[in-house]
Scaffold this motif. Sequence first.
Motif, mmCIF file in Angstrom:
data_model
loop_
_atom_site.group_PDB
_atom_site.id
_atom_site.type_symbol
_atom_site.label_atom_id
_atom_site.label_comp_id
_atom_site.label_asym_id
_atom_site.label_seq_id
_atom_site.Cartn_x
_atom_site.Cartn_y
_atom_site.Cartn_z
ATOM 1 N N LEU A 373 42.559 51.249 34.419
ATOM 2 C CA LEU A 373 41.320 52.027 34.490
ATOM 3 C C LEU A 373 40.617 52.028 33.133
ATOM 4 N N GLY A 374 39.322 51.738 33.154
ATOM 5 C CA GLY A 374 38.530 51.768 31.918
ATOM 6 C C GLY A 374 38.683 50.531 31.047
ATOM 7 N N LYS A 375 39.627 49.668 31.384
ATOM 8 C CA LYS A 375 39.864 48.488 30.517
ATOM 9 C C LYS A 375 39.387 47.182 31.172
ATOM 10 N N GLY A 376 39.521 47.100 32.490
ATOM 11 C CA GLY A 376 39.109 45.868 33.173
ATOM 12 C C GLY A 376 40.148 45.389 34.163
ATOM 13 N N SER A 377 39.811 44.308 34.856
ATOM 14 C CA SER A 377 40.689 43.789 35.911
ATOM 15 C C SER A 377 40.799 42.272 35.830
ATOM 16 N N VAL A 378 41.951 41.787 36.285
ATOM 17 C CA VAL A 378 42.134 40.334 36.414
ATOM 18 C C VAL A 378 42.579 40.060 37.848
ATOM 19 N N PHE A 379 41.798 39.268 38.553
ATOM 20 C CA PHE A 379 42.187 38.827 39.905
ATOM 21 C C PHE A 379 42.603 37.361 39.789
ATOM 22 N N SER A 380 43.728 36.999 40.424
ATOM 23 C CA SER A 380 44.156 35.597 40.310
ATOM 24 C C SER A 380 44.835 35.114 41.591
ATOM 25 N N PHE A 381 44.851 33.815 41.754
ATOM 26 C CA PHE A 381 45.576 33.200 42.880
ATOM 27 C C PHE A 381 45.946 31.777 42.493
ATOM 28 N N ALA A 382 46.957 31.262 43.185
ATOM 29 C CA ALA A 382 47.417 29.908 42.861
ATOM 30 C C ALA A 382 47.255 28.985 44.062
ATOM 31 N N LEU A 383 46.999 27.726 43.805
ATOM 32 C CA LEU A 383 46.900 26.729 44.878
ATOM 33 C C LEU A 383 47.651 25.475 44.464
ATOM 34 N N PRO A 384 48.236 24.776 45.429
ATOM 35 C CA PRO A 384 48.955 23.548 45.041
ATOM 36 C C PRO A 384 47.979 22.459 44.617
#
Length: 387
Positions: A373-384
């Motif tokens: 909260l208040g710092k930010g977000s990282v969304f990630s995913f992997a693919l072959p």
Amino acid sequence: MDNFRKLRDQISNQVLKEGGFVEDLQQKELLISAMQIAEERMATLTAIVESSDDAIVSKNLSGIVTSWNKSAQRIFGFTAEEMIGEPILKLIPEDRLDEEPRILARISAGERVDHFETKRVTKYGTLIDVSLTISPVRSPSGEIIGVSKIARDITDKKLEEQRKNDFIAIVSHELKTPLTSVKSYVQFALSKVKKSGDTFTEGLLIRAEAQTQKMAILINDFLNLSRLEEGKMSINCSRFSLHELMTEIIAEGRMLAPDHQIEYESCQDGTINADRDKIGQVLNNLLNNAVKYSIAGSRIHVSCSLATPEMVLISVADQGMGISDEDQKRLFERFYRVADDKMKNISGFGIGLYLISEILKLHGSKIKVESQLGKGSVFSFALPIEA
Ligand code: ADP
């Protein structure tokens, strides 16, 4: 209930008789009043179960019905006499027979099944939509001896959802065609105006193009949502360069959000085998959210790197408002939006992340979030990655 009353009367009679099985008078009185309390509680419980709008049913671990309330009769058509002692499988459509052993296995392991939406068949052969909440029934020593099931008839709710879905699909489809035309007229006018040196009109057309692009993303989300609800979402895989796709998305993102600093760390020559349009939509949604939930001027870092020689990891990081641990758990549910005062001025429908997670599931991947909260977000995913 009748058996219970008989038992109490039997004990009272024995107790009153000289030489009954309980010798001490005080003990006898205590026993009778304990039985009375138990009987009252049982009566209250029975009244609650009988007056419930939901079907309340119990069965043993072999799936044989042991109790059946009035609403169970109203919903499924079978009377208590017709169901008690019969297998619960009578209510399960043939194509769903595998559900019962799976449910029983979970219950035997001491788990509870909450709001499991499925279909059941009535006495008259009609299929109905139900939401099931299933819990283990334990003996006083804690051993699991049966199963209690609450079934809610959600056929009307499902019909309503279906109508809403059809409406969204029709409206989105009808909007898509004219919007595509508007977009191409704007692009044509923009290319002409660029040559004329009229920077003011050029600026207006750039903004118009950005707005049509935003609408196109939204309409696409709605169309995909209704396809998903109908079970019609499928993926068309092809081999393509991830770098090229990401370059397009970043260029679009920079056009839509000129006030953010969108950085791109490229993975150059990664070829993947996936649905290009849908992965593009995933990236578009993540980038749009990063813009939407962070302030102008802040940095958004989009990167693509090799997690292993076979997998590429794509991530979108922002320095925005962040998401609490509690909200992170529910973020990928359909229509879920964080309930926060700051959110009141940020429009959205809560479908973007749900679609992302479903699209990635179809690709055998999973969306992950790390956020403070208040710092930010990282969304990630992997693919072959393809050789
Ligand atoms: P929408 O943005 O239309 O509300 P989404 O499904 O894309 O729908 O997102 C669901 C919710 O997750 C948002 O309402 C918001 O509260 C939260 N969220 C998504 N992305 C971010 C982000 N990058 N930073 C902070 N909150 C986010």
